[in-house]
Each structure stands twice: as structure tokens, then as C-alpha cells.
Motif scaffolding. Structure first.
Motif, PDB file in Angstrom:
ATOM      1  N   MET A   1       0.852  -1.194   0.000  1.00  0.00           N
ATOM      2  CA  MET A   1       0.000   0.000   0.000  1.00  0.00           C
ATOM      3  C   MET A   1       0.888   1.245   0.000  1.00  0.00           C
ATOM      4  SD  MET A   1      -3.099   0.938   2.604  1.00  0.00           S
ATOM      5  CE  MET A   1      -4.113   2.375   2.333  1.00  0.00           C
ATOM      6  N   THR A   2       0.627   2.181  -0.887  1.00  0.00           N
ATOM      7  CA  THR A   2       1.466   3.374  -1.033  1.00  0.00           C
ATOM      8  C   THR A   2       1.301   4.304   0.159  1.00  0.00           C
ATOM      9  OG1 THR A   2       1.247   3.251  -3.432  1.00  0.00           O
ATOM     10  CG2 THR A   2       2.006   5.339  -2.507  1.00  0.00           C
ATOM     11  N   GLN A   3       2.422   4.800   0.661  1.00  0.00           N
ATOM     12  CA  GLN A   3       2.422   5.757   1.764  1.00  0.00           C
ATOM     13  C   GLN A   3       2.330   7.168   1.198  1.00  0.00           C
ATOM     14  OE1 GLN A   3       6.060   5.737   4.019  1.00  0.00           O
ATOM     15  NE2 GLN A   3       5.230   6.935   5.718  1.00  0.00           N
ATOM     16  N   HIS A   4       1.403   7.973   1.705  1.00  0.00           N
ATOM     17  CA  HIS A   4       1.214   9.350   1.248  1.00  0.00           C
ATOM     18  C   HIS A   4       1.742  10.304   2.313  1.00  0.00           C
ATOM     19  CE1 HIS A   4      -1.551   8.355  -2.169  1.00  0.00           C
ATOM     20  NE2 HIS A   4      -1.657   7.257  -1.447  1.00  0.00           N
ATOM     21  N   ILE A   5       2.672  11.162   1.916  1.00  0.00           N
ATOM     22  CA  ILE A   5       3.276  12.127   2.838  1.00  0.00           C
ATOM     23  C   ILE A   5       3.103  13.529   2.265  1.00  0.00           C
ATOM     24  CG2 ILE A   5       5.402  12.896   3.961  1.00  0.00           C
ATOM     25  CD1 ILE A   5       6.396   9.979   3.744  1.00  0.00           C
ATOM     26  N   ALA A   6       2.542  14.431   3.067  1.00  0.00           N
ATOM     27  CA  ALA A   6       2.400  15.840   2.664  1.00  0.00           C
ATOM     28  C   ALA A   6       3.361  16.681   3.489  1.00  0.00           C
ATOM     29  CB  ALA A   6       0.968  16.315   2.874  1.00  0.00           C
ATOM     30  N   ILE A   7       4.068  17.574   2.817  1.00  0.00           N
ATOM     31  CA  ILE A   7       5.049  18.435   3.482  1.00  0.00           C
ATOM     32  C   ILE A   7       4.660  19.877   3.216  1.00  0.00           C
ATOM     33  CG2 ILE A   7       7.478  19.081   3.642  1.00  0.00           C
ATOM     34  CD1 ILE A   7       8.134  16.280   2.482  1.00  0.00           C
ATOM     35  N   GLY A   8       4.424  20.628   4.259  1.00  0.00           N
ATOM     36  CA  GLY A   8       4.085  22.038   4.128  1.00  0.00           C
ATOM     37  C   GLY A   8       5.312  22.904   4.302  1.00  0.00           C
ATOM     38  N   GLY A   9       5.781  23.516   3.210  1.00  0.00           N
ATOM     39  CA  GLY A   9       6.960  24.364   3.270  1.00  0.00           C
ATOM     40  C   GLY A   9       8.132  23.767   2.527  1.00  0.00           C
ATOM     41  N   LYS A 291      13.903   8.428   8.323  1.00  0.00           N
ATOM     42  CA  LYS A 291      13.841   7.079   8.890  1.00  0.00           C
ATOM     43  C   LYS A 291      12.527   6.853   9.622  1.00  0.00           C
ATOM     44  CE  LYS A 291      16.401   3.895  11.892  1.00  0.00           C
ATOM     45  NZ  LYS A 291      17.627   3.725  12.741  1.00  0.00           N
ATOM     46  N   ALA A 292      12.092   7.850  10.391  1.00  0.00           N
ATOM     47  CA  ALA A 292      10.860   7.708  11.157  1.00  0.00           C
ATOM     48  C   ALA A 292       9.646   7.578  10.246  1.00  0.00           C
ATOM     49  CB  ALA A 292      10.695   8.901  12.102  1.00  0.00           C
ATOM     50  N   LEU A 293       9.571   8.410   9.217  1.00  0.00           N
ATOM     51  CA  LEU A 293       8.414   8.368   8.320  1.00  0.00           C
ATOM     52  C   LEU A 293       8.347   7.055   7.556  1.00  0.00           C
ATOM     53  CD1 LEU A 293       8.598  12.041   7.009  1.00  0.00           C
ATOM     54  CD2 LEU A 293       6.775  11.080   8.428  1.00  0.00           C
ATOM     55  N   SER A 295       9.598   4.232   8.512  1.00  0.00           N
ATOM     56  CA  SER A 295       9.262   3.182   9.469  1.00  0.00           C
ATOM     57  C   SER A 295       7.764   3.170   9.748  1.00  0.00           C
ATOM     58  CB  SER A 295      10.030   3.386  10.779  1.00  0.00           C
ATOM     59  OG  SER A 295      11.420   3.226  10.579  1.00  0.00           O
ATOM     60  N   LEU A 296       7.168   4.353   9.862  1.00  0.00           N
ATOM     61  CA  LEU A 296       5.724   4.429  10.047  1.00  0.00           C
ATOM     62  C   LEU A 296       4.990   3.822   8.856  1.00  0.00           C
ATOM     63  CD1 LEU A 296       5.398   8.026  11.539  1.00  0.00           C
ATOM     64  CD2 LEU A 296       4.986   5.876  12.741  1.00  0.00           C
ATOM     65  N   GLY A 297       5.527   4.060   7.656  1.00  0.00           N
ATOM     66  CA  GLY A 297       4.913   3.501   6.452  1.00  0.00           C
ATOM     67  C   GLY A 297       4.940   1.987   6.422  1.00  0.00           C
ATOM     68  N   LYS A 298       5.879   1.399   7.172  1.00  0.00           N
ATOM     69  CA  LYS A 298       5.980  -0.068   7.243  1.00  0.00           C
ATOM     70  C   LYS A 298       5.197  -0.636   8.424  1.00  0.00           C
ATOM     71  CE  LYS A 298      10.574  -0.031   5.128  1.00  0.00           C
ATOM     72  NZ  LYS A 298      12.030  -0.254   5.363  1.00  0.00           N
ATOM     73  N   GLY A 299       4.521   0.258   9.152  1.00  0.00           N
ATOM     74  CA  GLY A 299       3.691  -0.206  10.253  1.00  0.00           C
ATOM     75  C   GLY A 299       4.341  -0.187  11.611  1.00  0.00           C
TER      76      GLY A 299
END
Length: 360
Positions: A1-9, A291-293, A295-299
Motif C-alpha cells: 500500500m502506497t504511503q502518502h506524505i504531505a510536506i508544508g513548506g 527514517k521515522a516516516l 518506518s511508520l509507512g511499514k507499520g
């Protein structure tokens, strides 16, 4: 499942984080400006406006898979970012990296890059016409500016004023002492331990008089206020549990979360994470965030991820005084002209950021 990350700035944290995640997640970077503003070069740009041609860098080459949305964010919540025009950017994780503002012409006041160029040209013309120049505030910006003007325009009478008793009192004494001697040899007059009163404007260069604590009055053809940055934290203020620290920065927990929302993070100048408001801070925050993001994407639960450890007092500080001289604090040692020139002074990292943004 694709991980979606939004970055503001799209500043130092946002642009580099988006680039580092581009091949591994679906990344959306939200940035209102058309160009990345490489702030260290803007100090030298006051004496050399041609530098802006290389140090204002378009975003169009930054990402290959992800996208850069040119817009201003209106609000953040647990499921994404809402833009001012009503569009919605859905995300599994949100990173707010809206940076900080500073005095003109070191950072744009708005989003219009053409207007920023015009402001730079205006201040450069003021500087060319001035004979006496005061710089109020001897942090990194003020001290670098004094060195740049002294190098490029040695005929100017430059005064650097600070309420602190010595330069960079949070660093080892030798660091500030060496910078003081180099500035004085370059013809800069330093007034330390006296606050300047009477600034007509706290953000824009202007002519006028200043009064010092000893009762003396000093008139200058041009005064640069360089009194520090203030975080652009409006986007975070409405989140649940937010606390604001000094300079408008938002306090974060050990995992760089600014609120009770578990998947919203803050980084860079906007986050009061124990780091100074410098580009050096990004060199520590960026790898942790990546690394944290992922890792979150992997559960992986966030609590199982090692908390962020800030630089603290060992944070390096690279301080060129023009392209040839300067001093640097490298955590365990103080470096002089040669290393400062090679690490930063000659190029101000312009090549690095042009490469990052996919520009020749």
C-alpha cells in the motif's frame, strides 16, 4: 500500500525531505513560492545582487515521482492539509516545515520572487550610496553581513552593535574572540555590551540615528536591523495541545510532534526541538525524519522509533566573513579561514542546493 506524505513548506527541511522520500513514498510538497530561496547567499547578495541568479532556484526539477504544489496551506489536520483555495491534500503523515522570517532583504516578506529581487536591488543601491553603515544585532546574519560588506566595499565605515558582551557567548570564547579580531582588522568597529535604541524600523534597512546605553547618539547613512528570526508558525497554532515558545516556535515532543495529533510533525525553524534556527539543524533532523516516516509507512509504532536527539550546544556554526575569511565552530574545535572558506565561504553551498533542486 502506497504511503502518502504531505510536506508544508519548501525550505531546507521541506525540499530535502521531499527529495529523499521521492522514490519510496508518494510525496506532495506544498510551497507558495516559485523558487527556493537559499538564505545564506542572500547575505552576500546584498553586496553582489548577481548572486541571486544562482541562489534563487526553481522548484520544477526537485521531484521525479512526487509533485510540488504551488499554493499556501490554510490548515492541517490528522488526514492532510487544506489549501487556501480549498483544495485538499490527503496524507498518512504530515510534516510542517514553514520556516521563519527575517529582516529584509535576507528573506522574502511574501511569495513574489520578482518583488524580492526588486527589494534586493533597492537595498544594494542604498548600500552603494552609504558611507556609514550600522548593523544592529551580532548574530550569524549580522556578523556575516559585516564581513561581506567589509570585503566587497572596504571604503564603508561599518559599525556592528550588540547588547551581548562578546560575539557568540554561547560558543567557546576563542570563537568569538577570533571573529572579533578578524572584523576589526577588516575595519569594522564593534560596539559590544550596549543595546541600540531608536530603530525606526525593525525589519527594513533605513537611514537614521541610534542611541546607546552610554547616552551617545550616532547617525548612519544606512542601518541594517538583524535582530533574529521569527518562526512562521500560524499553520500550527490551531492544532490541539499546541504550545508556543520563544520567537514564535512551536514546542514539540521527543518525536517532533507539535500537538496531540499522532501523525503530524514539525521540523526546522518552526519547531522548538532544542536546535538553533540554522541550516545545521536540518542535517540532524532530516535523517531522523526520513527514517521515522518510512518506518511508520511499514507499520512500526512511533513509540518504538528512537526519539529525536537535538544538536544542543555542540551544534556547528560556519561563519564566513566574505569569500576568503571567517571562523567555524565544529563541535570539538574552532577552524579558521581555510576550512571556513572551503566548507562554506567560497560557494555558500549554492552548488549543493542547485544540485538538490535538479538545476545545472
Amino acid at each position: 500500500m502506497t504511503q502518502h506524505i504531505a510536506i508544508g513548506g519548501g525550505g531546507y527541511i521541506g525540499a530535502e525531505l521531499a527529495k529523499s522520500l521521492d522514490a519510496k513514498a508518494e510525496v506532495t510538497l506544498i510551497e507558495a513560492r516559485s523558487h527556493f530561496v537559499h538564505a545564506p547567499a542572500m547575505i552576500r547578495g546584498v553586496v553582489d545582487p548577481a548572486l541571486l541568479d544562482r541562489a534563487l532556484i526553481p522548484y520544477d526539477g526537485l521531484l521525479k515521482r512526487g509533485r510540488v504544489v504551488r499554493a499556501r496551506a490554510a490548515s492541517v489536520d490528522a488526514t492532510g492539509i487544506t489549501l487556501e483555495d480549498g483544495r485538499r491534500i490527503a496524507a498518512d503523515q504530515v510534516v510542517v516545515a514553514t520556516g521563519s522570517g527575517n529582516a529584509a532583504p535576507f528573506k522574502p516578506k511574501g511569495d513574489d520572487i520578482a518583488a524580492f529581487r526588486a527589494e534586493n536591488a533597492r537595498v544594494h543601491a542604498q548600500l552603494q550610496a552609504a558611507q556609514t553603515v550600522a548593523i544592529v544585532g551580532a548574530g550569524a546574519v549580522g556578523t556575516e553581513l559585516a564581513g561581506e560588506i567589509a570585503h566587497a566595499m572596504p571604503n564603508k565605515r561599518i559599525t556592528l552593535i550588540s547588547g551581548q558582551p562578546r560575539l557568540f557567548p554561547d560558543k567557546p570564547p576563542a570563537f568569538g574572540t577570533k571573529l572579533t579580531k578578524k572584523l576589526e582588522r577588516a575595519g569594522v568597529r564593534l560596539i559590544l555590551g550596549q543595546r541600540a535604541e531608536g530603530l525606526e524600523n525593525l525589519t527594513d534597512p533605513h537611514a537614521g540615528s541610534l542611541w546607546l546605553a552610554d547616552g551617545s547618539e550616532h547617525e548612519f547613512d544606512l542601518i541594517f536591523p538583524t535582530l533574529g528570526s521569527r518562526a512562521n508558525s500560524d499553520l500550527l497554532q490551531s492544532l490541539p495541545g499546541v504550545q508556543t515558545g520563544s520567537a514564535g516556535r512551536i514546542r514539540v515532543d521527543p518525536w517532533l510532534r507539535p500537538s496531540s495529533l499522532p501523525n503530524v510533525f514539525a521540523a526546522g525553524d518552526v519547531a522548538d526541538a532544542g536546535d538553533a534556527m540554522t541550516i545545521v539543524a536540518t542535517s540532524r533532523q532530516l535523517p531522523w525524519l526520513k527514517k521515522a516516516l518510512l518506518s511508520l509507512g511499514k507499520g512500526t509504532p512511533l513509540e518504538r522509533i528512537k526519539p529525536y536527539a537535538p544538536w544542543g550546544k555542540k551544534a556547528p556554526l560556519l561563519l564566513p566573513l566574505g569569500p576568503r575569511k571567517g571562523s567555524s565552530f565544529l563541535g570539538i574545535m574552532t577552524a579558521g579561514d581555510f576550512l571556513t572558506r572551503k566548507i562554506k565561504g567560497e560557494d555558500l553551498f549554492v552548488k549543493k542546493y542547485r544540485s538538490l533542486l535538479g538545476q545545472p
